[in-house]
Motif scaffolding. Sequence first.
Motif: not given
Length: 972
Positions: A686, A642-643, A688-690, A664-667, A709, A618
């Motif tokens: 992207t 991740r962020k 994994s973006l929620r 794996y970028l979440e936000e 998203h 990471t």
Amino acid sequence: MVDAIVSPLVEQLISFVAKEIKQQVKLVIGVEKEVKGITSHLRAIRAVLDDAEEKQVKDEAVRLWLGRLKYASYDIEDVLDEWITARHKLQIEGGADDNALVAPHKKKKVCFCFPASCFGFRKEEFGLKQVFPRHDIAVKVKEINEALHDIAAQKDMFDLVKSGNKSSERPRRVQSTSLIDEEEICGRVGERNELLSKLLCESSEQQKGLHIISIVGMGGIGKTTLAQLACNHVEVKRKFDKLLWVCVSDPFEQFRVAKAIAEALGIPSSNLGEFQSLLKLISESITGKRFLLVLDDVWDGDCIKWEPFYLCLKNGLHGSKILVTTRKKSVASMMGSTDTDIITVMELTEEECWSLFKRLAFFGPSINDCEKLEQIGRRIAGKFKGLPLAAKTIGSLMRSKQIEEEWERISNSDLWRVEEMEKGVLSSLLLSYNDLPSKVKICFSYCAVFPKNYNIKKDELLTLWMAQGYLSAKQNKEMETIGEEYFSILASRSFFQEFEKSYDNRIIECKMHDIVHDFARFVSQNECFSMEINGSEEPNTINSLDEKVRHLMLIIGREASFRVPICRVKRIRSLLIDNSRTSCSYFNGEILEELFRESTSLRALDFWGSYDVSPFWTLKIPRNIEKLVHLRYLNLSCQNIRKLPETLCELYNLEKLYITRCLYLEELPEGIGKLINMKHLLNYRTDSLRYMPVGIGRLTGLRTLDEFHVIRGGGVDGRKACWFESLKNLKHLQVCGIRRLGDVSDVGEAKRLELDKKKYLSCLRLSFDEKEQGGERRKNEDDQLLLEALQPPPDLKELEIRFYRGNTVFPNWLMSLTNLRSLVLYGCENCEQLPPLGKLQSLEKLSLTIMRSVKRVGDECLGIESDHHDSSSSSSVIDAFPKLKSLTISSMLELEEWDYGITRTGNTVINIMPRLSSLTIARCPKLKALPDHIHQTTTLKELRIWACELLGKHYRGGTEKTGLKYHTFPTS
């Protein structure tokens, strides 16, 4: 080239300072006198820059002076940028309302000019705000003024002439003539035969005006030589009564050209008076005669200037012709040559170059000396890459050098010295270069940041130009449009070559000739540097980097075992790192933290990772990224992030954020709405973006949003998330992708989005995604209603629909997209029948993938009714897929038959895919054969068949079609 930096600086200083004076609260105090001094010095310097640019080629002192000026200008740019950014920050974070601000020594609550929640941060965080003067900026301004004062004083040492007072003594090329020794020519057989064919063919009686043929190519490629060969051909001499040769060159002077034509016609010099009388004499002299006029080295194609010549030359006998040589295709067109009458001269083969070089270089030395030097000579000749002028120039140079060490020195030199080259290749390139506008010159010199033989991606190049401020927006013109214009200028002058084009003929990639690359390094004064890192032996190279380097590219090889001390070059403005060859990221948080702390002048930072980067490693982006206040372009693609830190939102100048394939970028940062200058958010894949943060809706200048998203339930704070219909605010979108449409529960949301009113939208990607939350499939009818509600504007150029679960991909609006060029249907598993795509008149590219319910492709796809009747008794033709060039059919596991039963209806013949040039069939195991029209077409250039067991057997023997690139690949 320096003028491209100085002139905008003067205008920016005047404009910004005028606005700053009106501000009630001053961020920078006590520098009014210094700012006036800087502006005055820059104006005085700008007046003599044209002369200095030309003199620097031969005068080392002038070149060093221009270097000092350039670096001082960079410092001014940085300080002014800091000042403007500080003002923007004050506006965004609550200080824009000057009535709410007080003197710096007082403390008072400050009001917001925008609702703070719109940017994704809380108002209470900035409730009390004290505005402090920026003493650091004031100190820098005073230091710069002192340095610039010295530079301005030095200009008087060089006797530089002001632009307005400068005489017309521009360096011209040596005057050409029609004389040539044909025994010295190597190659050019094909071009010579083509030119002779055009010169010797009879003009049709219907052709009006003069027949104008043009030879186009870069400087030193052999245009003049080709024209000379033609003029000396016996058949040409026999055909034309008069052969006239005029070297036009630059600047174009009407009287001088007219006088040269008159002298070539044998008109006594005593009769050569005024321009008008000259034209009259020329007209009288050619009456009743068939002539060939060669206009060599034409730079100015202004029709108005050439019109008097055409009028006086029209009295020549029918069949008279004009032959033009020029570096610009645009000039050839303006001069009156059609595409069929333009001959583009290409490079010589390596063997032809060697033959020409050898003939000149080995003139005189003994046989033993020739044999000893031949190996080195071949290495030198390999650097010419097809330029005959380079071969001739260096061949002549080497004739005087008979010592092996001298040959090795020339062979090993990356940049040949001006003193040795100025009358050859370099002078020819300088002519082209000096003719460029100053802003295009600096764009060209930047290209030296790429290594030789590098595939330059055009869009990336334009982005880098933009990040450096080379593309100033004009009126309603987008910076990208200006960049396209600059690129076209350079391409038309042959500074670029080996173009790779897309299906719609747009240039995607190009290369630079090695000699042109050396020239770019020369004019950039080694500001641009690139190196490839492969092993542990190279740290010394980077340690020896010149402190003048401002733009650096590193290519990381698989064997790289050390980390380059990048931060040594502190004033670097571009850092481009190609890490795509290794699965291990070249960066870690510690290196980045040092980079962000030391290299604060960065405008472009690109460290694209590898597609196969390990998910177990990471990369954490340090918080001090906020120090890169000048940054316009940031590329973090293919990194395991991740962020992103909230401090990234302090980069108020950021225009393009590239986070493609950050799987794996979440936000995204909550404060992203503060990035008011953002135009492109490239976040394709992207996965994994929620959700999208609420500030996205405030980025009203966005042109590109690769993936929006849709909010997915389960733990997402609704106050943080940007709702689907917020996209309505982004009125300037040109490229838009929407993911997780399967999570849209209310079709009304899609209607309120009003996609059809986004008049700039040219590319739309709609992805319903495979499953909604919980793993349950949505109803097919829901997707059909939603797709119907997502009607795009009628001028849409590209459409992509993924994982749609309706039974038919045929919304009512599909056939209204009359300008649609590209259509991708992917994963539409329930669709049993294709829509009538043959009706889409502009469609050039079609891709059909994973449509597992489609068993047959037939007449329904053409969009032509079998009972269609033409009311006229005569036969006619209807085209289905009239412009389709590229077709891909992939992973259609149930597709068994592809055939059209209807090829004629009444008196109407149906012509299917008349322009198809590329066809790919992959993973279609049940497909037995291709339709008849594929066998009959004459336009198909490339056919690929991959993992199609039945089809592969049928075609494995190949095809008899000539010129067809045919590939079959095994099933596994």
